[in-house]
Design an enzyme around this catalytic site. Structure first.
Site, PDB file in Angstrom:
ATOM      1  N   ARG A  59       0.826  -1.220   0.000  1.00 40.10           N
ATOM      2  CA  ARG A  59       0.000   0.000   0.000  1.00 40.10           C
ATOM      3  C   ARG A  59       0.852   1.260   0.000  1.00 40.10           C
ATOM      4  NH1 ARG A  59      -2.849  -3.677   3.050  1.00 40.10           N
ATOM      5  NH2 ARG A  59      -1.792  -2.954   4.914  1.00 40.10           N
ATOM      6  N   GLU A  96       6.644 -10.395  15.980  1.00 39.95           N
ATOM      7  CA  GLU A  96       6.213 -10.952  17.267  1.00 39.95           C
ATOM      8  C   GLU A  96       6.599 -12.439  17.330  1.00 39.95           C
ATOM      9  OE1 GLU A  96       2.149 -10.134  17.966  1.00 39.95           O
ATOM     10  OE2 GLU A  96       2.223 -10.838  20.049  1.00 39.95           O
TER      11      GLU A  96
HETATM   12  P1  AMP Z   1       4.485  -2.344  11.854  1.00 39.50           P
HETATM   13  O1  AMP Z   1       5.776  -2.923  11.368  1.00 39.50           O
HETATM   14  O2  AMP Z   1       3.939  -3.057  13.046  1.00 39.50           O
HETATM   15  O3  AMP Z   1       4.584  -0.851  12.074  1.00 39.50           O
HETATM   16  O4  AMP Z   1       3.409  -2.613  10.728  1.00 39.50           O
HETATM   17  C1  AMP Z   1       3.367  -1.804   9.624  1.00 39.50           C
HETATM   18  C2  AMP Z   1       2.920  -2.544   8.401  1.00 39.50           C
HETATM   19  O5  AMP Z   1       1.850  -3.454   8.650  1.00 39.50           O
HETATM   20  C3  AMP Z   1       2.412  -1.545   7.396  1.00 39.50           C
HETATM   21  O6  AMP Z   1       2.987  -1.855   6.129  1.00 39.50           O
HETATM   22  C4  AMP Z   1       0.909  -1.696   7.393  1.00 39.50           C
HETATM   23  O7  AMP Z   1       0.419  -1.746   6.081  1.00 39.50           O
HETATM   24  C5  AMP Z   1       0.619  -2.987   8.119  1.00 39.50           C
HETATM   25  N1  AMP Z   1      -0.300  -2.826   9.253  1.00 39.50           N
HETATM   26  C6  AMP Z   1       0.003  -3.016  10.559  1.00 39.50           C
HETATM   27  N2  AMP Z   1      -1.049  -2.841  11.350  1.00 39.50           N
HETATM   28  C7  AMP Z   1      -2.069  -2.506  10.546  1.00 39.50           C
HETATM   29  C8  AMP Z   1      -3.444  -2.193  10.773  1.00 39.50           C
HETATM   30  N3  AMP Z   1      -3.999  -2.173  12.009  1.00 39.50           N
HETATM   31  N4  AMP Z   1      -4.215  -1.882   9.700  1.00 39.50           N
HETATM   32  C9  AMP Z   1      -3.681  -1.898   8.457  1.00 39.50           C
HETATM   33  N5  AMP Z   1      -2.402  -2.197   8.184  1.00 39.50           N
HETATM   34  C10 AMP Z   1      -1.595  -2.505   9.209  1.00 39.50           C
END
Ligand code: AMP
Length: 170
Positions: A59, A96
């Protein structure tokens, strides 16, 4: 100004129980909302000398091109392993449970290029931190990051050292 929050759909328990997925497809589908979102993501970095806007699969790609076009930069692609056809640089980071990897073409930008990282959602910040490490490994200088959505309660911002813009915060 539109209320961009009204264009984000909350999907409880997707893709697994306990996660509220932020579905941005209604925002992408509305021309005025999409334009406003891209403008607000790009604005803080318009005059910062950004050479390349790096989007994170998948995205992040949707906004990377529009932001790059607005600030007069090129686009770089950070992808999941095995998707890029030529020599890559890669980084592995902890999830995780288990690990994940990201890749970028070794010649995605010139050595010393000023890079802006973009994605749709900042959650735990692991992806953004890994992407910054990857860009630096490929010889770039990360000048900042811009996200459409920041899930502030997960504290991901602490994992990123630098200017971080988010249009919508929860
Ligand atoms: P993080 O590494 O935990 O910051 O996760 C970021 C990635 O996971 C991004 O590329 C987001 O597209 C996806 N992502 C994580 N949590 C969500 C959520 N609640 N809704 C949509 N996309 C998420």
């Amino acid at each position: 100004m539109l209320d961009l929050y009204s264009f984000v759909a909350d999907v409880p328990d997707y893709p697994e129980p306990g996660i509220v997925f932020k579905d941005i497809t209604p925002l992408l589908a509305n021309a005025d909302a999409f334009l406003q979102a891209v403008e607000q993501m790009a604005a803080p970095f318009a005059d910062k000398g950004i050479d390349i806007v790096v989007g994170i699969e998948s995205r992040g790609f949707l906004v990377a091109g529009s932001i790059a076009e607005r600030i007069g930069a090129g686009v770089g692609l950070v992808r999941k392993p095995g998707k890029l056809p030529r020599e890559t640089v890669s980084v592995t980071y902890d999830l995780e449970y288990g690990t994940d990897s990201l890749e970028i073409h070794a010649d995605a930008f010139e050595h010393g290029a000023n890079v802006l990282i973009v994605d749709d959602v900042l959650a735990t910040g692991g992806t953004l931190a890994a992407c910054k490490e990857l860009v630096e490994k490929a010889g770039g200088t990360v000048l900042g990051a811009t996200m459409l959505i920041e899930l502030t309660f997960l504290g991901g911002r602490a994992k990123f050292d630098g200017p971080l813009n988010a249009v919508l915060t929860y």
